[in-house]
Enzyme design. Structure first.
Site, PDB file in Angstrom:
ATOM      1  N   LEU A 257      25.369  33.075  43.681  1.00 37.40           N
ATOM      2  CA  LEU A 257      26.487  33.341  44.033  1.00 37.40           C
ATOM      3  C   LEU A 257      26.913  34.933  43.582  1.00 37.40           C
ATOM      4  O   LEU A 257      26.271  35.128  42.602  1.00 37.40           O
ATOM      5  CB  LEU A 257      27.450  32.502  43.341  1.00 37.40           C
ATOM      6  CG  LEU A 257      27.533  31.129  43.936  1.00 37.40           C
ATOM      7  CD1 LEU A 257      28.512  30.083  43.439  1.00 37.40           C
ATOM      8  CD2 LEU A 257      27.899  30.973  45.392  1.00 37.40           C
ATOM      9  N   HIS A 258      27.787  35.553  44.257  1.00 43.00           N
ATOM     10  CA  HIS A 258      28.032  36.821  43.844  1.00 43.00           C
ATOM     11  C   HIS A 258      29.023  36.795  42.537  1.00 43.00           C
ATOM     12  O   HIS A 258      29.749  35.809  42.532  1.00 43.00           O
ATOM     13  CB  HIS A 258      28.777  37.515  44.947  1.00 43.00           C
ATOM     14  CG  HIS A 258      27.978  37.920  46.067  1.00 43.00           C
ATOM     15  ND1 HIS A 258      27.176  39.229  45.713  1.00 43.00           N
ATOM     16  CD2 HIS A 258      28.059  37.732  47.246  1.00 43.00           C
ATOM     17  CE1 HIS A 258      26.423  39.184  47.051  1.00 43.00           C
ATOM     18  NE2 HIS A 258      26.974  38.307  47.767  1.00 43.00           N
ATOM     19  N   ALA A 259      28.928  37.664  41.832  1.00 46.80           N
ATOM     20  CA  ALA A 259      29.889  37.611  40.624  1.00 46.80           C
ATOM     21  C   ALA A 259      31.399  37.723  41.034  1.00 46.80           C
ATOM     22  O   ALA A 259      31.604  38.447  42.009  1.00 46.80           O
ATOM     23  CB  ALA A 259      29.510  38.876  39.640  1.00 46.80           C
TER      24      ALA A 259
END
Length: 115
Positions: free
Chosen positions: A52-54
């Site tokens: 997942l993206h930060a």
């Protein structure tokens, strides 16, 4: 078994042209594999957190895929232009525009077919 695998790998590497950058091909393959893994994790309910993206601060492995892609594009463009040093700017521009139009039309075709 290992000898057969080694022989197969050596046959593949022998077929690669001498002016090909194997490291760039490996980076390209790993980046595309990572893109597929990040965009299709299986179930969005149970995603491995590094995929997942930060949220805001920091970064994950997912956040490195686009920069790797930009590095690959820049290196490929530079290598391609180095090989065409004898061509005129007009010929290079014509080639780039023709390729862009082909890719755009291909995208329109696939967009129409898949929708």
């Amino acid at each position: 078994m290992l000898a057969a695998i080694r022989q197969h790998c050596q046959a593949i590497l022998a077929a690669v042209p001498a002016n090909r950058m194997l490291a760039l091909d490996v980076l390209r393959g790993l980046t595309i594999t990572a893109m597929i893994l990040v965009n299709n994790p299986g179930s969005w309910s149970y995603v491995y957190s590094p995929l997942l993206h930060a949220k805001w601060h920091g970064w994950t492995v997912t956040d490195l895929i686009f920069p790797f892609f930009i590095v690959i594009v820049g290196m490929s463009l530079q290598l391609s232009l180095q090989r065409q040093q004898t061509a005129t700017k007009a010929a290079l521009l014509k080639h780039a525009l023709l390729r862009s139009v082909k890719l755009y039309l291909l995208g329109l075709f696939f967009g129409a077919v898949l929708l």
